[in-house]
Motif scaffolding. Structure first.
Motif, PDB file in Angstrom:
ATOM      1  N   LYS A   1      27.983  60.048  84.295  1.00 13.08           N
ATOM      2  CA  LYS A   1      28.236  59.419  83.003  1.00 13.08           C
ATOM      3  C   LYS A   1      27.301  59.940  81.921  1.00 13.08           C
ATOM      4  O   LYS A   1      27.736  60.266  80.813  1.00 13.08           O
ATOM      5  CB  LYS A   1      28.096  57.895  83.118  1.00 13.08           C
ATOM      6  N   TYR A   2      25.998  60.018  82.226  1.00 16.56           N
ATOM      7  CA  TYR A   2      25.025  60.335  81.187  1.00 16.56           C
ATOM      8  C   TYR A   2      24.686  61.822  81.086  1.00 16.56           C
ATOM      9  O   TYR A   2      24.337  62.303  80.007  1.00 16.56           O
ATOM     10  CB  TYR A   2      23.756  59.512  81.396  1.00 16.56           C
ATOM     11  N   PHE A   3      24.763  62.545  82.195  1.00  9.14           N
ATOM     12  CA  PHE A   3      24.424  63.967  82.164  1.00  9.14           C
ATOM     13  C   PHE A   3      25.629  64.881  82.390  1.00  9.14           C
ATOM     14  O   PHE A   3      25.491  66.095  82.339  1.00  9.14           O
ATOM     15  CB  PHE A   3      23.360  64.284  83.223  1.00  9.14           C
ATOM     16  N   ASP A   4      26.767  64.279  82.664  1.00  9.41           N
ATOM     17  CA  ASP A   4      27.979  65.048  82.941  1.00  9.41           C
ATOM     18  C   ASP A   4      27.771  66.004  84.116  1.00  9.41           C
ATOM     19  O   ASP A   4      28.192  67.160  84.081  1.00  9.41           O
ATOM     20  CB  ASP A   4      28.411  65.819  81.696  1.00  9.41           C
TER      21      ASP A   4
ATOM     22  N   TYR B   1      18.618  56.519  83.302  1.00 13.80           N
ATOM     23  CA  TYR B   1      19.425  57.722  83.125  1.00 13.80           C
ATOM     24  C   TYR B   1      19.728  57.956  81.648  1.00 13.80           C
ATOM     25  O   TYR B   1      19.607  59.079  81.152  1.00 13.80           O
ATOM     26  CB  TYR B   1      20.724  57.615  83.930  1.00 13.80           C
ATOM     27  N   SER B   2      20.132  56.900  80.954  1.00 15.50           N
ATOM     28  CA  SER B   2      20.423  57.045  79.527  1.00 15.50           C
ATOM     29  C   SER B   2      19.156  57.400  78.755  1.00 15.50           C
ATOM     30  O   SER B   2      19.186  58.220  77.833  1.00 15.50           O
ATOM     31  CB  SER B   2      21.039  55.759  78.970  1.00 15.50           C
ATOM     32  N   LEU B   3      18.020  56.794  79.143  1.00 15.94           N
ATOM     33  CA  LEU B   3      16.770  57.067  78.437  1.00 15.94           C
ATOM     34  C   LEU B   3      16.282  58.495  78.696  1.00 15.94           C
ATOM     35  O   LEU B   3      15.829  59.184  77.777  1.00 15.94           O
ATOM     36  CB  LEU B   3      15.694  56.071  78.849  1.00 15.94           C
ATOM     37  N   LYS B   4      16.367  58.951  79.947  1.00 15.67           N
ATOM     38  CA  LYS B   4      15.911  60.308  80.261  1.00 15.67           C
ATOM     39  C   LYS B   4      16.720  61.342  79.476  1.00 15.67           C
ATOM     40  O   LYS B   4      16.175  62.322  78.961  1.00 15.67           O
ATOM     41  CB  LYS B   4      16.033  60.582  81.757  1.00 15.67           C
ATOM     42  N   LYS B   5      18.018  61.113  79.366  1.00 17.29           N
ATOM     43  CA  LYS B   5      18.845  62.028  78.586  1.00 17.29           C
ATOM     44  C   LYS B   5      18.409  62.012  77.116  1.00 17.29           C
ATOM     45  O   LYS B   5      18.285  63.067  76.479  1.00 17.29           O
ATOM     46  CB  LYS B   5      20.320  61.636  78.698  1.00 17.29           C
ATOM     47  N   GLU B   6      18.168  60.826  76.603  1.00 13.21           N
ATOM     48  CA  GLU B   6      17.746  60.684  75.211  1.00 13.21           C
ATOM     49  C   GLU B   6      16.404  61.384  74.970  1.00 13.21           C
ATOM     50  O   GLU B   6      16.233  62.094  73.973  1.00 13.21           O
ATOM     51  CB  GLU B   6      17.628  59.193  74.876  1.00 13.21           C
ATOM     52  N   LEU B   7      15.463  61.194  75.896  1.00 17.38           N
ATOM     53  CA  LEU B   7      14.150  61.826  75.762  1.00 17.38           C
ATOM     54  C   LEU B   7      14.261  63.340  75.832  1.00 17.38           C
ATOM     55  O   LEU B   7      13.571  64.058  75.097  1.00 17.38           O
ATOM     56  CB  LEU B   7      13.208  61.317  76.854  1.00 17.38           C
TER      57      LEU B   7
END
Length: 297
Positions: free
Chosen positions: A128-131, A35-41
């Motif tokens: 958490k990661y995408f709100d 999830y954190s990586l997909k948001k970052e990408l």
């Protein structure tokens, strides 16, 4: 006096525990995950992306944007429902200035699935990661929302702690968001047995009463794309014959009927490759997920 002494000394006992919990929570928040990586990408690449992939685990493991002739990004994830596809697209569409095509992975459980019967913990990672707010009422909502220890659970937290928090869930995810499942060990049983187990689980997750909710998200996705002259492509990726044999044909027919009707109303084609003869058992990791060889096709 004894009570007063106790109250004076109480912080001496509490502070170390509080500091330890704060330390653990901080370290957990730094563990990279899909999830954190997909948001970052997405934040890094969305303005250059021409082909975007959304959907669940079939696309996550079965579509490698590196094989595209145009710049692609895979923002699908395991058990990602149409609701989360819709909300992720909503967050990044305004920045996707070069986007031409969105490939939307449709699976057996797409129409009539949410996190109410399984994978509830995933909703808190999206939050958490995408709100993104959950689309169903979740247990412990206010606590989970801010607490990674509760989200991961005591068993995983203990394992992470013993490993010094040297955990990486994203090392098999490519820079284009594709999950390479080649590292996984061989299945402990046959494809036939796997298909029987998987389809039985999925049958429990599907709730046809939720079809309208799923179709509403799909409609919002398609309309938002068509309004921007972006082409939505609905795809059911290949599965093994074993998986097909064990599918609940009544529920499958329900899903296919709903999608066929939807596509007709929105002038789309549903690309259904579930029984594509070009794929054989060697192209699959398990009964319904392509391996890297299959993804290359």
């Amino acid at each position: 006096p004894s009570v007063k002494k106790f109250l004076i000394k109480l912080p001496l006992f509490l502070v170390p525990g509080i500091l330890l919990l704060a330390f653990v929570e901080h370290r957990l928040s730094k563990i990279p995950n899909s999830y954190s990586l997909k948001k970052e990408l997405a934040e890094k690449n969305i303005d250059e992306v021409e082909v975007l992939v959304l959907g669940g685990s079939h696309a996550y493991e079965g579509i490698d944007p590196a094989k595209f002739s145009k710049k692609g990004l895979n923002l699908s994830n395991s058990a990602q429902s149409l609701y989360y596809d819709e909300k992720i697209l909503e967050k990044f569409l305004h920045e996707a200035k070069n986007l031409q095509v969105v490939i939307l992975d449709i699976s057996y459980i797409s129409i009539g699935y949410d996190f109410s019967k399984s994978d509830a913990w995933r909703a808190y990672f999206y939050q958490k990661y995408f709100d993104i707010e959950p689309d169903v009422e979740m247990p412990g909502d206010n606590f989970w929302k801010h607490n990674m220890m509760y989200t991961y659970g005591p068993t995983q937290v203990r394992d992470f702690f013993l490993k010094g928090f040297k955990v990486n869930f994203v090392k098999e995810i490519s820079e284009t968001g594709w999950f390479n499942n080649s590292f996984r060990s061989k299945l402990p049983h046959s494809l036939d047995t796997n298909a029987r187990i998987v389809t039985a689980q999925q049958d429990r997750f599907i709730n046809t009463d939720l079809a309208s909710h799923s179709l509403e998200s799909l409609r919002n996705i398609v309309i938002s794309l068509q309004n921007k002259k972006i082409s939505p492509v609905l795809v059911f990726l290949p599965c093994t014959s074993y998986y097909w044999n064990y599918l609940n044909k009544k529920k499958y027919a329900f899903m296919e009927e709903k999608l066929t009707d939807f596509c007709q109303r929105h002038h789309l084609k549903f690309h259904n490759y579930i029984r594509d003869p070009r794929f054989n058992d060697d192209d699959f990791y398990d009964s319904n997920h392509l391996n890297p060889a299959g993804a290359s096709k």
